[in-house]
Write an enzyme that holds these catalytic residues in place. Structure first.
Site, short mmCIF file in Angstrom:
data_model
loop_
_atom_site.label_atom_id
_atom_site.label_comp_id
_atom_site.label_asym_id
_atom_site.label_seq_id
_atom_site.Cartn_x
_atom_site.Cartn_y
_atom_site.Cartn_z
N GLY A 45 -11.70 98.83 74.22
CA GLY A 45 -12.13 100.12 73.69
C GLY A 45 -11.06 101.18 73.53
O GLY A 45 -11.14 102.02 72.64
N GLU A 99 -8.76 105.34 79.29
CA GLU A 99 -10.07 104.77 79.01
C GLU A 99 -10.68 105.44 77.79
O GLU A 99 -10.39 106.60 77.48
CB GLU A 99 -10.97 104.94 80.26
CG GLU A 99 -12.36 104.39 80.18
CD GLU A 99 -12.47 102.88 79.94
OE1 GLU A 99 -11.93 102.41 78.92
OE2 GLU A 99 -13.13 102.20 80.73
N ASP A 100 -11.53 104.71 77.08
CA ASP A 100 -12.19 105.28 75.91
C ASP A 100 -13.34 106.19 76.31
O ASP A 100 -13.46 107.31 75.86
CB ASP A 100 -12.67 104.18 74.95
CG ASP A 100 -13.49 103.09 75.64
OD1 ASP A 100 -13.66 103.15 76.87
OD2 ASP A 100 -13.96 102.18 74.94
N ASP A 103 -19.30 106.06 80.81
CA ASP A 103 -20.72 106.13 80.48
C ASP A 103 -21.51 106.36 81.76
O ASP A 103 -21.76 107.50 82.15
CB ASP A 103 -21.10 104.83 79.76
CG ASP A 103 -22.56 104.78 79.35
OD1 ASP A 103 -23.28 105.75 79.60
OD2 ASP A 103 -22.99 103.77 78.77
N LYS A 131 -19.80 110.71 79.34
CA LYS A 131 -21.21 111.01 79.11
C LYS A 131 -21.79 111.76 80.30
O LYS A 131 -21.33 111.63 81.43
CB LYS A 131 -22.00 109.72 78.87
CG LYS A 131 -21.70 109.08 77.52
CD LYS A 131 -22.70 107.99 77.19
CE LYS A 131 -22.17 107.12 76.07
NZ LYS A 131 -23.04 105.95 75.82
N PHE A 152 -25.42 106.75 72.24
CA PHE A 152 -24.52 105.61 72.06
C PHE A 152 -23.63 105.88 70.85
O PHE A 152 -24.11 106.20 69.77
CB PHE A 152 -25.32 104.31 71.85
CG PHE A 152 -24.43 103.11 71.87
CD1 PHE A 152 -24.01 102.55 73.06
CD2 PHE A 152 -23.99 102.55 70.67
CE1 PHE A 152 -23.15 101.46 73.07
CE2 PHE A 152 -23.14 101.44 70.68
CZ PHE A 152 -22.72 100.90 71.88
N ASP A 159 -17.14 100.07 70.27
CA ASP A 159 -17.88 99.10 69.46
C ASP A 159 -19.38 99.09 69.75
O ASP A 159 -19.82 99.51 70.81
CB ASP A 159 -17.36 97.69 69.74
CG ASP A 159 -17.82 97.18 71.10
OD1 ASP A 159 -17.51 97.85 72.11
OD2 ASP A 159 -18.51 96.14 71.16
N ARG A 165 -15.05 99.05 65.82
CA ARG A 165 -13.84 99.52 66.51
C ARG A 165 -12.80 100.08 65.54
O ARG A 165 -11.99 100.91 65.90
CB ARG A 165 -13.18 98.36 67.27
CG ARG A 165 -14.00 97.82 68.42
CD ARG A 165 -13.11 96.97 69.32
NE ARG A 165 -13.87 96.11 70.21
CZ ARG A 165 -14.38 96.48 71.37
NH1 ARG A 165 -14.23 97.74 71.79
NH2 ARG A 165 -15.06 95.65 72.12
P1 IMP Z 1 -19.90 102.41 82.40
O1 IMP Z 1 -19.56 101.42 83.48
O2 IMP Z 1 -21.38 102.51 82.22
O3 IMP Z 1 -19.26 103.75 82.60
O4 IMP Z 1 -19.39 101.77 81.02
C1 IMP Z 1 -18.11 102.00 80.55
C2 IMP Z 1 -17.70 101.08 79.42
O5 IMP Z 1 -18.80 100.75 78.56
C3 IMP Z 1 -16.70 101.77 78.54
O6 IMP Z 1 -15.41 101.46 78.93
C4 IMP Z 1 -17.02 101.27 77.15
O7 IMP Z 1 -16.25 100.14 76.84
C5 IMP Z 1 -18.47 100.89 77.20
N1 IMP Z 1 -19.32 101.96 76.61
C6 IMP Z 1 -19.98 102.92 77.27
N2 IMP Z 1 -20.66 103.75 76.45
C7 IMP Z 1 -20.40 103.29 75.21
C8 IMP Z 1 -20.80 103.76 73.90
O8 IMP Z 1 -21.53 104.77 73.70
N3 IMP Z 1 -20.34 103.04 72.86
C9 IMP Z 1 -19.55 101.94 73.00
N4 IMP Z 1 -19.14 101.49 74.20
C10 IMP Z 1 -19.56 102.15 75.30
MG MG Z 2 -13.99 100.21 77.61
#
Ligand code: IMP
Ligand code: MG
Length: 177
Positions: A45, A99-100, A103, A131, A152, A159, A165
């Site tokens: 990402g 990091e991108d 979430d 987020k 999302f 992606d 992407r």
């Molecule tokens: P977390 O563990 O829930 O914080 O998820 C983090 C990872 O999920 C990020 O590094 C992204 O690769 C992916 N991700 C989370 N939200 C999104 C989104 O809205 N679009 C696309 N990828 C996401």
């Molecule tokens: Mg990621």
């Protein structure tokens, strides 16, 4: 805009993203003056964000991409897999994870734990997006581009099911109403 099987709408244009990237790079250049950090972008990402950000970094630095994967389709599976490719030595280094998006915050929480075990001199994170729901984890994220609602989003490295992407702008999932 249709991507794979879902409708998305424009959310953030690339010029706004670039402005934010410049701002983040300036802060890092200033904070790490006289320090030679190790940047660790998280694949896939963050590849676009990392590319744009690193072009603006004026510091002598190392860059080493790693891969973790816990996301499937629209929801985090919650299982953080092993880190693949931490080649550079973390021990004693000033590490900046790129990091991108954060979430739920689960991935980053686990990642920070793993990195801390490797004994860096310092450890910070730069994430383009965070987020709302990440607030459940008490994480200290020093550099955040945009604080966003729990929508999302895709584009600029992010992606949906592997698609999107390559888009230079950010799109968000259209709601049903
Ligand atoms: P977390 O563990 O829930 O914080 O998820 C983090 C990872 O999920 C990020 O590094 C992204 O690769 C992916 N991700 C989370 N939200 C999104 C989104 O809205 N679009 C696309 N990828 C996401
Ligand atoms: Mg990621």
């Amino acid at each position: 805009m249709k991507l794979h099987d879902l409708e998305f709408e424009l959310y953030l244009k690339s010029d706004k993203i670039q402005e934010k990237v410049i701002e983040l790079a300036k802060r890092i250049n200033k904070d790490y003056r006289n320090i030679s950090p190790l940047f660790v972008p998280i694949l896939n990402g963050s590849f676009m964000f990392a590319g744009d950000l690193l072009k603006l970094i004026k510091l002598e630095c190392l860059v080493s991409f790693i891969k973790v994967s816990s996301y499937s389709e629209l929801e985090s599976s919650g299982n953080l897999k092993q880190l693949i490719g931490v080649n550079e030595k973390i021990f004693g280094r000033d590490v900046i994870i790129i990091e991108d998006i954060i979430d739920s915050g689960k991935t980053m929480t686990e990642l920070l734990e793993k990195f801390l075990e490797l004994g860096p001199n310092s450890l910070e994170v730069v994430s383009l997006f965070r987020k709302e729901k990440a607030k459940q984890y008490d994480m200290n994220i020093k550099y955040i581009g945009f604080e966003i609602p729990n929508d999302f989003i895709v584009g600029y490295g992010l992606d949906y099911n592997g698609y999107g992407r390559n888009l230079k702008d950010i799109y968000k999932l259209k709601s049903d109403e």
